[in-house]
Scaffold this active site. Structure first.
Site, PDB file in Angstrom:
ATOM      1  N   VAL A   1      -1.693   8.492  -0.660  1.00  4.40           N
ATOM      2  CA  VAL A   1      -1.549   8.757  -2.019  1.00  4.40           C
ATOM      3  C   VAL A   1      -1.534  10.116  -3.080  1.00  4.40           C
ATOM      4  O   VAL A   1      -0.729   9.740  -3.586  1.00  4.40           O
ATOM      5  CB  VAL A   1      -2.772   8.161  -2.769  1.00  4.40           C
ATOM      6  CG1 VAL A   1      -3.436   8.557  -4.224  1.00  4.40           C
ATOM      7  CG2 VAL A   1      -3.268   6.688  -2.376  1.00  4.40           C
TER       8      VAL A   1
ATOM      9  N   ALA B   1       1.756  14.264 -21.989  1.00  7.69           N
ATOM     10  CA  ALA B   1       0.464  14.194 -21.647  1.00  7.69           C
ATOM     11  C   ALA B   1       0.017  16.373 -22.875  1.00  7.69           C
ATOM     12  O   ALA B   1      -0.989  16.597 -23.083  1.00  7.69           O
ATOM     13  CB  ALA B   1       0.117  15.574 -20.560  1.00  7.69           C
TER      14      ALA B   1
ATOM     15  N   VAL C   1      -8.006   0.484  -8.873  1.00  9.22           N
ATOM     16  CA  VAL C   1      -8.406  -1.424  -9.126  1.00  9.22           C
ATOM     17  C   VAL C   1      -6.668  -1.751  -9.603  1.00  9.22           C
ATOM     18  O   VAL C   1      -5.996  -1.370  -9.969  1.00  9.22           O
ATOM     19  CB  VAL C   1      -9.003  -1.597 -10.294  1.00  9.22           C
ATOM     20  CG1 VAL C   1      -9.182  -3.348  -9.908  1.00  9.22           C
ATOM     21  CG2 VAL C   1     -10.176  -0.840  -9.822  1.00  9.22           C
TER      22      VAL C   1
ATOM     23  N   GLU D   1      -6.644  -0.737   3.909  1.00 12.52           N
ATOM     24  CA  GLU D   1      -7.194   0.631   4.060  1.00 12.52           C
ATOM     25  C   GLU D   1      -7.388   1.428   5.676  1.00 12.52           C
ATOM     26  O   GLU D   1      -7.488   0.696   6.480  1.00 12.52           O
ATOM     27  CB  GLU D   1      -9.064   0.444   3.766  1.00 12.52           C
ATOM     28  CG  GLU D   1      -9.168  -0.608   2.779  1.00 12.52           C
ATOM     29  CD  GLU D   1      -8.680   0.746   1.615  1.00 12.52           C
ATOM     30  OE1 GLU D   1      -9.097   1.882   0.717  1.00 12.52           O
ATOM     31  OE2 GLU D   1      -7.550   0.338   0.564  1.00 12.52           O
TER      32      GLU D   1
ATOM     33  N   LYS E   1     -13.730  -3.304  -6.147  1.00 12.86           N
ATOM     34  CA  LYS E   1     -12.145  -3.442  -7.470  1.00 12.86           C
ATOM     35  C   LYS E   1     -13.017  -4.219  -8.114  1.00 12.86           C
ATOM     36  O   LYS E   1     -13.214  -4.037  -9.673  1.00 12.86           O
ATOM     37  CB  LYS E   1     -11.000  -3.748  -6.452  1.00 12.86           C
ATOM     38  CG  LYS E   1     -10.732  -2.907  -5.841  1.00 12.86           C
ATOM     39  CD  LYS E   1      -9.241  -3.315  -4.916  1.00 12.86           C
ATOM     40  CE  LYS E   1      -8.151  -2.344  -4.660  1.00 12.86           C
ATOM     41  NZ  LYS E   1      -7.949  -2.983  -3.846  1.00 12.86           N
TER      42      LYS E   1
HETATM   43  N1  HSE Z   1      -5.449  -1.814   1.105  1.00 19.01           N
HETATM   44  C1  HSE Z   1      -5.557  -1.799  -0.522  1.00 19.01           C
HETATM   45  C2  HSE Z   1      -4.843  -3.032  -0.678  1.00 19.01           C
HETATM   46  C3  HSE Z   1      -5.647  -0.897  -0.670  1.00 19.01           C
HETATM   47  O1  HSE Z   1      -4.286  -3.254  -0.028  1.00 19.01           O
HETATM   48  O2  HSE Z   1      -4.867  -3.604  -2.199  1.00 19.01           O
HETATM   49  C4  HSE Z   1      -5.182  -0.601  -2.687  1.00 19.01           C
HETATM   50  O3  HSE Z   1      -6.419  -1.025  -3.184  1.00 19.01           O
END
Ligand code: HSE
Length: 453
Positions: free
Chosen positions: A32, A51, A150, A208, A223
């Protein structure tokens, strides 16, 4: 005497702050973080125009400084100490994209204590420690923004808080984990086995760090907790969510669901009921013709049912480097606009309205009321009516009964679709069914979601 309203609301030093560069310190430069660096650099002028000031990455904390230097070059100060970023006077906003819930909590609380705004994509951190973090941010009058936490590319937090601000939200339901949707799609469309599909999702950077968070439904529950808190103004109740992943899902059920005109998706559902809120993640059957069933690969989709707008649906990438960066930078743009503005003008933190609906408890699993799919292994094909009768005896409304198409190595199976019934009543009926002589093996049950108004 006439006073310029802008003059009276906005002290001079605030207006000066508003034209100064927003200085960003980032903790973590993995999937990210590197995406955020790239997109910030690539779209610098457009982002600054939106912005109202430029947004500049001034400092990065990384475990591997050599690797970090390979990504950001020498334009950005590097440190191995995340606390350095969280406390540095030259940092206006801390972007926490390292993940985890231990040190990340300390970094974020420290940044807040130093009066810095925080942008994070860390859903686990907020689902577990959000109450503490948002309370600290309120106290300090700083923003904690988390659009990237999310359904990364979908601006669903903005939609709930701002776009749908007029509405009473009745339910939110969606595919909110890209990894599991990718795995289910690969298994169904390409016949890939579970492990191979998961390995691909990991290689693409969707999963993850600990992929059990994805496949056990935990990431989706993180989420969902944030979605429910935004939708209903309720506290973050991650610990109360019912969570089931896809590891126990069998290929035969994917095929039998198809036979009945359904697809299996890992869905997060938050639904307001008179007695409380359903908060649950599990694999469910959705009608194959429904838009939600067409959401494949790592894509996410979320439906919101609200009283004035009605049904709305949001679709987009649910994982990925620049896809998450898109949300992180959108939050930075919000911070750039609101930094220096009185905290009362900020979009409220989670929990601000909690007093209104604090009483909303999470409903126990047994009280959840949905339709169900049952797969009942039987000894002989002619036992279909006995199964239906057994369920009807227990007051389970039977909507459809069918024999599963023959499959090599799989004995005869009776498939049942029920009408809406409480989970507790269904469990009792399935328990009784399981004891019948006709039943040749464990009965499988899955919820069915119509996703209609
Ligand atoms: N591991 C998460 C997914 C990454 O696969 O949705 C994004 O939140």
């Amino acid at each position: 005497m006439y006073r310029d309203p802008v003059e009276s609301l906005e002290p001079l030093h605030h207006r000066q702050a508003a034209i100064r560069t927003l200085r960003v310190g980032m903790i973590g430069i993995g999937t990210v973080g590197s995406g955020t660096f790239r997109v910030l650099a690539r779209n610098r002028a457009d982002i600054a125009a939106r912005a109202g000031r430029s947004i500049e990455l001034v400092m990065v904390a990384a475990r591997n400084l050599e690797r970090a230097a390979g990504i950001v070059g020498d334009s950005v100060a590097l440190t191995a100490d995340a606390m350095h970023v969280a406390t540095h006077p030259d940092v206006d906003v801390v972007v926490e994209v390292a993940g985890g819930t231990g040190p990340a909590r300390d970094w974020v609380l420290t940044a807040i204590a130093h009066g810095k705004h925080v942008v994070t994509a860390n859903k686990a951190l907020l689902a577990v420690h959000g109450a503490e973090i948002f309370a600290a941010a309120r106290e300090k009058g700083v923003i904690v923004a988390y659009e990237g936490a999310v359904a990364v590319s979908i601006p669903i937090i903005k939609a709930l808080r701002e776009g749908l601000a007029a509405n009473r939200i009745e339910w939110v339901a969606g595919i909110i984990n890209g990894t599991t949707n990718f795995i289910l799609s690969k298994m169904r469309d390409e016949g890939l086995d579970f492990a191979a599909a998961l390995a691909q999702a990991q290689a693409l950077g969707y999963a993850e760090a600990d992929p059990s968070f994805d496949i056990e439904g935990i990431d989706a529950a993180h989420k969902l907790t944030l979605l429910a808190a935004n939708a209903f103004g309720m506290p973050l109740r991650f610990a109360d969510a019912q969570v089931e992943g896809i590891t126990a899902l069998q290929g035969v059920d994917v095929a039998c669901a198809e036979q009945l005109g359904y697809r299996i998706k890992l869905l997060g559902v938050a639904r307001r009921q008179a007695a409380g809120v359903e908060l649950r993640v599990q694999p469910v059957l959705v009608p194959a013709a429904h838009l939600m069933a067409q959401v494949n690969g790592s894509m996410n989709a979320i439906m919101v049912k609200s009283d004035a707008a009605g049904l709305t649906m949001y679709y987009g990438a649910g994982a990925g480097s620049e896809q998450t960066a898109s949300a992180v930078i959108a939050d930075l743009v919000d911070v750039a606009r609101l930094d220096g503005v009185h905290a009362a003008q900020h979009v409220p933190h989670l929990g601000v309205h909690a007093h209104a609906t604090n009483a909303l408890a999470v409903l126990p699993r047994a009280a959840v009321h949905t339709s169900h799919y049952l797969r009942v292994p039987v000894h002989a094909l002619d036992q279909i009516q006995a199964i239906a009768a057994g369920l009807a005896e227990r007051k389970v409304p039977v909507r459809q009964v069918a024999l599963a198409a023959e499959r090599p190595g799989v004995g005869p199976q009776v498939l049942v679709l029920t009408g809406p019934v409480e989970q507790g009543a269904l469990d009792l009926a399935v328990h009784a069914l399981q004891a019948r002589a006709e039943v040749a093996g464990p009965v499988t049950t899955l919820r069915v979601e119509s996703l209609e108004g």
